[in-house]
Each structure stands twice: as structure tokens, then as C-alpha cells.
Design a protein around this motif. Structure first.
Motif, PDB file in Angstrom:
ATOM      1  N   LEU A 156      13.884   0.140  10.922  1.00 19.14           N
ATOM      2  CA  LEU A 156      14.358   1.158   9.974  1.00 19.14           C
ATOM      3  C   LEU A 156      15.331   2.129  10.638  1.00 19.14           C
ATOM      4  CD1 LEU A 156      11.321   1.946   7.660  1.00 19.14           C
ATOM      5  CD2 LEU A 156      13.413   0.717   7.137  1.00 19.14           C
ATOM      6  N   SER A 157      15.075   2.485  11.895  1.00 11.36           N
ATOM      7  CA  SER A 157      15.992   3.427  12.540  1.00 11.36           C
ATOM      8  C   SER A 157      17.369   2.784  12.728  1.00 11.36           C
ATOM      9  CB  SER A 157      15.428   3.944  13.870  1.00 11.36           C
ATOM     10  OG  SER A 157      15.434   2.931  14.815  1.00 11.36           O
ATOM     11  N   ILE A 158      17.368   1.465  13.044  1.00  8.98           N
ATOM     12  CA  ILE A 158      18.657   0.762  13.152  1.00  8.98           C
ATOM     13  C   ILE A 158      19.333   0.739  11.787  1.00  8.98           C
ATOM     14  CG2 ILE A 158      19.719  -1.491  13.554  1.00  8.98           C
ATOM     15  CD1 ILE A 158      17.560  -1.927  15.737  1.00  8.98           C
ATOM     16  N   MET A 211       8.287  -3.341  16.355  1.00 10.36           N
ATOM     17  CA  MET A 211       8.780  -2.505  17.458  1.00 10.36           C
ATOM     18  C   MET A 211       9.053  -1.088  16.987  1.00 10.36           C
ATOM     19  SD  MET A 211      10.221  -4.253  20.439  1.00 10.36           S
ATOM     20  CE  MET A 211      11.734  -3.370  20.536  1.00 10.36           C
ATOM     21  N   GLY A 212       9.065  -0.902  15.696  1.00 10.80           N
ATOM     22  CA  GLY A 212       9.381   0.425  15.139  1.00 10.80           C
ATOM     23  C   GLY A 212      10.854   0.760  15.236  1.00 10.80           C
ATOM     24  N   LEU A 213      11.721  -0.305  15.351  1.00  9.62           N
ATOM     25  CA  LEU A 213      13.154  -0.036  15.475  1.00  9.62           C
ATOM     26  C   LEU A 213      13.941  -0.420  14.231  1.00  9.62           C
ATOM     27  CD1 LEU A 213      13.961  -1.109  19.122  1.00  9.62           C
ATOM     28  CD2 LEU A 213      14.170   1.183  18.139  1.00  9.62           C
ATOM     29  N   TYR A 253       8.700   4.226  15.699  1.00 11.83           N
ATOM     30  CA  TYR A 253       7.554   4.537  14.828  1.00 11.83           C
ATOM     31  C   TYR A 253       7.166   3.241  14.135  1.00 11.83           C
ATOM     32  CZ  TYR A 253       4.744   5.996  10.861  1.00 11.83           C
ATOM     33  OH  TYR A 253       3.735   6.090   9.940  1.00 11.83           O
ATOM     34  N   THR A 254       5.938   2.839  14.390  1.00  6.51           N
ATOM     35  CA  THR A 254       5.437   1.620  13.723  1.00  6.51           C
ATOM     36  C   THR A 254       3.931   1.746  13.473  1.00  6.51           C
ATOM     37  OG1 THR A 254       5.253  -0.771  13.855  1.00  6.51           O
ATOM     38  CG2 THR A 254       5.124   0.402  15.936  1.00  6.51           C
ATOM     39  N   THR A 255       3.488   1.144  12.398  1.00  9.00           N
ATOM     40  CA  THR A 255       2.036   1.123  12.138  1.00  9.00           C
ATOM     41  C   THR A 255       1.505  -0.278  12.388  1.00  9.00           C
ATOM     42  OG1 THR A 255       2.493   0.679   9.816  1.00  9.00           O
ATOM     43  CG2 THR A 255       2.065   2.973  10.427  1.00  9.00           C
ATOM     44  N   LYS A 300       8.514   9.851   8.664  1.00  7.31           N
ATOM     45  CA  LYS A 300       8.630   9.350  10.031  1.00  7.31           C
ATOM     46  C   LYS A 300       9.164   7.941  10.136  1.00  7.31           C
ATOM     47  CE  LYS A 300       6.120  11.039  13.298  1.00  7.31           C
ATOM     48  NZ  LYS A 300       5.021  11.306  14.240  1.00  7.31           N
ATOM     49  N   VAL A 301       9.258   7.260   8.978  1.00 10.77           N
ATOM     50  CA  VAL A 301       9.561   5.831   9.065  1.00 10.77           C
ATOM     51  C   VAL A 301      10.903   5.516   9.710  1.00 10.77           C
ATOM     52  CG1 VAL A 301       8.045   5.014   7.235  1.00 10.77           C
ATOM     53  CG2 VAL A 301      10.332   5.863   6.666  1.00 10.77           C
ATOM     54  N   PHE A 302      11.851   6.480   9.632  1.00  9.08           N
ATOM     55  CA  PHE A 302      13.185   6.188  10.199  1.00  9.08           C
ATOM     56  C   PHE A 302      13.288   6.602  11.661  1.00  9.08           C
ATOM     57  CE2 PHE A 302      13.964   6.483   5.630  1.00  9.08           C
ATOM     58  CZ  PHE A 302      14.528   5.248   5.413  1.00  9.08           C
ATOM     59  N   PRO A 305       0.814  -1.236   0.000  1.00 11.56           N
ATOM     60  CA  PRO A 305       0.000   0.000   0.000  1.00 11.56           C
ATOM     61  C   PRO A 305       0.843   1.279   0.000  1.00 11.56           C
ATOM     62  CG  PRO A 305       0.052  -0.943   2.196  1.00 11.56           C
ATOM     63  CD  PRO A 305       0.811  -1.881   1.324  1.00 11.56           C
ATOM     64  N   GLY A 306       2.118   1.122   0.162  1.00 11.37           N
ATOM     65  CA  GLY A 306       2.984   2.338   0.216  1.00 11.37           C
ATOM     66  C   GLY A 306       3.156   2.810   1.663  1.00 11.37           C
ATOM     67  N   ILE A 307       4.026   3.822   1.843  1.00 15.61           N
ATOM     68  CA  ILE A 307       4.343   4.300   3.204  1.00 15.61           C
ATOM     69  C   ILE A 307       3.340   5.372   3.590  1.00 15.61           C
ATOM     70  CG2 ILE A 307       6.159   5.229   4.668  1.00 15.61           C
ATOM     71  CD1 ILE A 307       8.122   4.462   2.369  1.00 15.61           C
TER      72      ILE A 307
HETATM   73  P1  ADP Z   1       8.417  -2.245  12.338  1.00 10.24           P
HETATM   74  O1  ADP Z   1       8.639  -3.032  11.107  1.00 10.24           O
HETATM   75  O2  ADP Z   1       8.758  -2.923  13.591  1.00 10.24           O
HETATM   76  O3  ADP Z   1       7.170  -1.464  12.383  1.00 10.24           O
HETATM   77  P2  ADP Z   1      10.251  -0.561  11.034  1.00 10.24           P
HETATM   78  O4  ADP Z   1      11.165   0.525  11.535  1.00 10.24           O
HETATM   79  O5  ADP Z   1      10.915  -1.595  10.243  1.00 10.24           O
HETATM   80  O6  ADP Z   1       9.527  -1.096  12.266  1.00 10.24           O
HETATM   81  O7  ADP Z   1       9.143   0.115  10.148  1.00 10.24           O
HETATM   82  C1  ADP Z   1       8.501   1.252  10.651  1.00 10.24           C
HETATM   83  C2  ADP Z   1       7.237   1.488   9.878  1.00 10.24           C
HETATM   84  O8  ADP Z   1       7.554   1.896   8.565  1.00 10.24           O
HETATM   85  C3  ADP Z   1       6.366   0.389   9.708  1.00 10.24           C
HETATM   86  O9  ADP Z   1       5.542   0.201  10.852  1.00 10.24           O
HETATM   87  C4  ADP Z   1       5.548   0.776   8.488  1.00 10.24           C
HETATM   88  O10 ADP Z   1       4.474   1.624   8.825  1.00 10.24           O
HETATM   89  C5  ADP Z   1       6.493   1.532   7.695  1.00 10.24           C
HETATM   90  N1  ADP Z   1       7.014   0.731   6.635  1.00 10.24           N
HETATM   91  C6  ADP Z   1       8.201   0.087   6.590  1.00 10.24           C
HETATM   92  N2  ADP Z   1       8.386  -0.552   5.433  1.00 10.24           N
HETATM   93  C7  ADP Z   1       7.256  -0.331   4.688  1.00 10.24           C
HETATM   94  C8  ADP Z   1       6.827  -0.730   3.380  1.00 10.24           C
HETATM   95  N3  ADP Z   1       7.588  -1.506   2.580  1.00 10.24           N
HETATM   96  N4  ADP Z   1       5.595  -0.310   2.957  1.00 10.24           N
HETATM   97  C9  ADP Z   1       4.803   0.452   3.758  1.00 10.24           C
HETATM   98  N5  ADP Z   1       5.181   0.874   4.989  1.00 10.24           N
HETATM   99  C10 ADP Z   1       6.385   0.478   5.440  1.00 10.24           C
END
Ligand code: ADP
Length: 589
Positions: A550-552, A546-548, A535-537, A529-531, A522-524
Motif C-alpha cells: 500500500l505504501s508503494i 511485507m507491509g509495503l 505496516y502489516t497485519t 496506518k495502512v499506507f 472484515p474491513g481495515i
Molecule cells: P501487506 O499486504 O504486505 O500486509 P499492504 O501494504 O498491502 O501490505 O497492506 C498493509 C495492511 O493493510 C495489511 O496487512 C492489512 O492489515 C491492511 N489491509 C490491506 N488491504 C486490506 C483489505 N482489503 N481489508 C482489510 N485490511 C486490509
């Protein structure tokens, strides 16, 4: 306070020294002046004595002429037998002629009674019987006297020489009257002031006419004016010299050296007044020179001392400042060192925390992959079991070939399992080395192998054009693998429940070396905020979000000097691009 008191004390001390120096210079100047005056007076007195001697000699020599005239003329035969009037006329002519030669006031011949028998000019009247010089001549000696001759009112010096008869008796006397004014005429006004006083202390002859007839006051050596009034006078003794301080008119010195010489021959006392001003001037000049030299020397000394003192003071101030500054610097240094240590400790702690976090992220990824991995291991394990069981049966039947085939398959499957486990161990390994030379294609191979089970499980189509040549980048093999495992896992997560599940991996070698991971999810939601950490959805616990991750990953890529970005592709789905530094030879150095 102590400093100010010290400076004030110093100043006072210096003032005393300067005062003492000035006093010493003044004392020295006084001594030199005094000595100089003495010396000059000695010299002056010698000159004055000579001057007086000269003046006295002149006077006596000039009077001597009249004395000799009297003595010579007394025995003149023309003055015999003057009872005869004719002889008197002859004698008068004779005397007149004699009187003119040395310009005598008068010349006369008197008899034993004092009666004037013949006179050249007839100025003294007829009877000289009462005069002292006549009486002296009657005793057979040379009579002399001085006085003011009336009615001419002229100062005159009288000589009376006895005239002897043939039997040796005094028969008369020849009197010569000298004009004193005439005598002193040619030395009037010459310097220095000379005057001659008689027994009564009266000035009778002088080259300063204003002094004539002044009289010596009884009590001191000074003179009083002819009318008896006193003029300013004081006498001081400077060593052996007598110095008069007088105010007797413009032609007499204010301060004068007074020298006396007795002239018994003419019955007068010669006195001279020599101006001491030049002597005083000379002494003053000597003293002034010494003072000037002393003051100049003192001033130089003072300036030098002042300069040295100022330098010492400036030095002291500088030293204090330097000491203060040094103390400040040492303090700052110590503080800085402390801060550096603290920072180093903080950095170490941060590094440790980061390493821990990386490790935690990796373990979390492993957790996510665990289902797939166990499936991946389980499958060959099951196959091994069935191959082994079948192999045993074939051996029992004596079908050794088929059994050997089975064994080969078992060996292949075991090798595959071993490779998976090696990959897992390598992924779980904590990498502590700094960034180095890493082959990117190999890393991606491992990532695909690690995540392969999951991709297959989720029925994801992988599109990847694997480059045939090695691509060297700067990084760490395990950490780089972790980044891509995380990106692939996130993509798989995002595509869950979608019809089209395509994961596109691409290594673009254009300008910068960039690896893109694109999905058809579905896209971001919020690319900015993703990094951010935490932050997690995803629902926590759902797929252990855990929302960690991408930041790692962000931290890891940054530490390799690269960059990571997350965007939405125009055709839908998310695109993550990882830009890395190409490995160059000089990086090894
Ligand atoms: P987690 O995977 O534990 O949530 P991440 O830091 O890996 O933590 O990702 C953070 C958030 O970035 C995700 O919760 C999601 O909302 C968004 N995200 C990451 N990768 C994608 C993706 N390929 N498509 C859509 N959203 C993404």
C-alpha cells in the motif's frame, strides 16, 4: 588599528596644510598691508607737502605785507625832520593811519641811536637800540625778528627797514610790528596741523594753538611741552617717510606723517602733521579684502577636497563591503550549488530506491500470484497435451477433420498462454517513463486477467461493470496496473475463509475520476496506518506480507497527481478508492 592610525595621520596632515595656508595668507596680508601703507603714505606725503606749501605761502604772503609796508614807509617824506615836535605830531598821525590799514600792532620811527622818535601806539617803549632787527637795519639791510611783545603778551613779528639820508647814510629805521595771532587767525583749526618753529626750535606760529611755544627736544625730533614736560612721542621711519606716534591732545592725530619745509624768507621752519589713519585704514581694507578672498577661496578648496576625500572614503568602504558581500555571496553560491548537487544525488538515489521498491513490490505481487499463474498456464498446457495426443490418434484413424479441430483448439490455447505471458512480462517490466496518457479500462482488463486465476482459485465473485468507452487518465500503465493488482490481491487476502467473497470494481465518472475496489472481508483494522511502510497485519511468511504494497501504491498514485484512500464500507468490508487525474490535451504539452 592601521585604519585608525591612517585617519589620524590624515587629519594631522590636513591640519598642517590648513596652518601653512593660514600662515601664507597672513604673510600675504602683511605684505599687502605694508605695501598699501607705503603707497598711501606716498600719496599722503604729496598732499601734505602741498598743504604745507600752501600754509607757508599764506604766512609769508601775509607777513610780506608788513615787510613791504616797512620798506615803503621808511622813505616817506613825512618822516623827515622829526626834531620838530610839530612834525612829530604830524608823523604820528601818518603812522597811525598806516598801522590801521594792515592792522599792525605798532609802527614807529627810530633814529640812529635806537630812540623811538614817533610811534603809532607807543607800545614798545623808547629805546630799541638793543634789538637785533634795529641793528640789522642800521647796517642798511632789512631787519626782522619775532618774539612775545610785552606788556601785551602778544606774539609779534618785527620788520625794521632802514631810512636813508640824501647822502646815502642810514639816518633811522622804520619798525613795523605785525600781530602774529592776527595773521594766523583766519587759518586756525584748519586741517592738517601745521606749525612753524624758529631757530631755537620753538613753535611760534601754528593752526593748533595748543602747540604754541612747545620746544624741540635736543636729542630727537619730538617736541616738549612749554613747561618742559615730555609728552608721549616716538618717530619711525617708513621708507622715506617719517611717522610720529604722539598723544598730544584731541586735535592732533595719534599717528601722523611729519613733513618739514624750511622758510628762509621769514626765518622759520614749517612743519605739518598729517593723520595716517586713513592711509592705514585703506591699506587694512586692501589687506582684509585679499584675506577674505583668499580665505573664501581656501574654504571652497578645503570643502571641495573634504568632499572628495569623504566620497573617496565612502567609496572605499562601499568597495570593501561589496567585496565582502561578493565573497559571502560566492561562498553561499558554492554552498548552494553543493547542496543542490547533494540534493540531486539524494533525489536520484531516492528515485532509484523508489523504483527498486516498486519493482520489489511488483515481484512480491507476482510471487503471491505465482500459484494461480502456474495453474493458469498449467491448465491449457494439460489441455494442449491431451488435444495433441488425441489429434495424433485421430490422424492414425484417418479422422483428419477431428484432428484439424484439435489443432485449432491447441492453437487457441497457445494464444491464450501467450497472452498471459505477455501480460506477465509487461507487469514485470520496469517503467521508467514519466506519467503520460493511459487508458484506464485497458489497464483494469489486464489486472483482471493477471489476477483472474487467483480469483477463480479462491472462488471470489467479481462484480465489475466495464465501461464501453475508453477512459484516459494521467499515469503509467504498468505502475497503475501494479496499484490495482495490489488492491485486488489485498482484497482476496482479506476475504480468505469468508463465506461471501465478492469483489466489486467500479469506475465512477462523477465529479472526480475514482476507481473503487470493495471487498466483503472484515474491513481495515486501523485505516490511518495502512499506507505506512512495513505496516502489516499479516504473518510474515504466511502470504509474504511485507507491509509495503500500500505504501508503494500510495507513492505511485501521488506521483500521478492522484490520491488513494482506504475506508471501511458501512455494510462491512474495506473500500479502497483511487482518484486519478483525467487526461487533458494541454497535459501533453
Ligand atoms: P501487506 O499486504 O504486505 O500486509 P499492504 O501494504 O498491502 O501490505 O497492506 C498493509 C495492511 O493493510 C495489511 O496487512 C492489512 O492489515 C491492511 N489491509 C490491506 N488491504 C486490506 C483489505 N482489503 N481489508 C482489510 N485490511 C486490509
Amino acid at each position: 588599528m592601521t585604519g585608525t592610525a591612517g585617519i589620524t595621520g590624515n587629519r594631522l596632515h590636513r591640519r598642517w596644510i590648513v596652518l601653512a595656508f593660514l600662515l601664507a595668507v597672513a604673510a600675504l596680508a602683511g605684505t599687502i598691508w605694508h605695501y598699501g601703507v607705503r603707497q598711501a603714505l606716498d600719496q599722503l606725503s604729496r598732499r601734505a607737502e602741498a598743504d604745507l606749501e600752501l600754509a607757508s605761502d599764506r604766512l609769508t604772503t601775509q607777513l610780506q605785507v608788513y615787510q613791504e609796508l616797512a620798506v615803503l614807509m621808511a622813505g616817506h617824506p613825512g618822516l623827515d625832520g622829526l626834531d620838530d615836535p610839530g612834525a612829530r605830531i604830524m608823523a604820528k598821525g601818518l603812522l597811525l593811519g598806516v598801522a590801521d590799514t594792515p592792522a599792525a600792532l605798532d609802527v614807529m620811527y627810530v633814529d640812529r641811536t635806537g630812540a623811538v622818535l614817533v610811534s603809532a601806539r607807543g607800545l614798545l617803549g623808547n629805546d630799541l637800540g638793543a634789538t637785533s632787527y634795529f641793528r640789522r637795519a642800521m647796517q642798511g639791510a632789512l631787519g626782522r625778528d619775532h618774539g612775545v611783545m610785552q606788556p601785551l603778551n602778544r606774539r609779534a613779528y618785527y620788520y625794521a627797514a632802514p631810512a636813508f639820508a640824501e647822502d646815502g647814510h642810514v639816518r633811522g629805521a622804520l619798525v613795523v610790528v605785525a600781530d602774529v595771532e592776527d595773521v594766523e587767525w583766519d587759518w586756525r583749526g584748519s586741517t592738517p596741523a601745521v606749525f612753524f618753529t624758529d631757530q631755537l626750535g620753538q613753535v611760534f606760529v601754528s593752526n593748533r594753538s595748543e602747540l604754541l611755544f612747545w620746544t624741540r627736544a635736543g636729542d630727537d625730533a619730538g617736541l616738549v611741552f612749554k613747561d618742559g614736560s615730555r609728552r608721549q612721542f616716538s618717530a619711525t621711519q617708513v621708507g622715506v617717510h617719517e611717522v610720529w606716534t604722539i598723544d598730544w591732545g584731541p586735535y592732533l592725530p595719534r599717528r601722523a606723517l611729519h613733513i618739514v619745509q624750511d622758510l628762509a624768507v621769514i626765518g622759520l621752519v614749517g612743519e605739518v602733521l598729517v593723520d595716517v589713519a586713513p592711509a592705514r585704514r585703506l591699506a587694512g581694507l586692501q589687506a582684509a579684502t585679499v584675506v577674505a578672498l583668499c580665505l573664501a577661496f581656501g574654504a571652497l578648496l578645503f570643502l571641495a577636497t573634504e568632499r572628495r576625500r569623504a566620497l573617496a572614503q565612502a567609496n572605499a568602504v562601499l568597495e570593501t563591503r561589496v567585496a565582502a558581500r561578493t565573497a559571502d555571496l560566492s561562498d553561499t553560491n558554492a554552498r548552494l550549488r553543493r547542496e543542490v548537487t547533494e540534493r540531486q544525488e539524494a533525489e536520484a538515489a531516492l528515485k532509484q530506491a523508489q523504483a527498486d521498491l516498486v519493482q520489489a513490490g511488483k515481484l512480491s505481487a507476482l510471487g503471491q500470484m505465482s500459484a494461480g499463474i502456474s495453474h493458469e498456464l498449467n491448465q491449457p498446457l494439460m489441455a494442449i497435451r491431451s488435444f495433441a495426443e488425441n489429434g495424433a490418434k485421430y490422424l492414425e484413424r484417418g479422422q483428419v477433420d477431428v484432428a484439424g479441430d484439435n489443432l485449432t483448439r491447441i492453437s487457441e490455447l497457445a494464444r491464450r498462454m501467450g497472452r498471459i505471458i505477455t501480460n506477465l512480462r509487461a507487469f514485470a517490466r520496469q517503467e521508467s517513463t514519466a506519467a503520460g496518457r493511459v487508458e484506464l479500462v485497458g489497464v483494469l482488463d489486464q489486472v483482471i486477467e493477471l489476477t483472474g486465476a487467483r480469483l477463480r482459485q479462491e472462488a471470489v465473485t467479481l462484480v465489475y461493470e466495464r465501461p464501453a468507452h475508453p477512459v484516459w487518465v494521467r499515469g503509467g500503465e504498468v505502475r497503475l496496473g501494479q496499484v490495482f493488482v495490489n488492491l485486488v490481491s489485498n482484497a482476496v487476502d482479506a476475504m480468505a475463509g469468508r463465506d461471501d467473497k465478492t469483489l466489486t470494481l467500479d469506475i465512477s465518472d462523477a465529479q472526480a475520476l475514482t476507481v473503487t475496489v470493495r471487498d466483503t472481508g472484515p474491513g481495515i483494522d486501523v485505516p490511518d496506518k495502512v499506507f505506512e511502510p512495513f505496516y502489516t497485519t499479516k504473518v510474515v511468511g504466511d502470504s509474504e506480507g511485507m507491509g509495503l504494497g500500500l505504501s508503494i501504491s500510495y507513492g505511485i498514485v501521488q506521483s500521478f497527481g492522484g490520491d488513494i484512500r482506504g475506508d471501511n464500507a458501512p455494510q462491512g468490508g474495506a473500500v479502497f478508492s483511487v482518484t486519478l487525474e483525467r487526461w487533458r490535451q494541454e497535459m501533453a504539452a
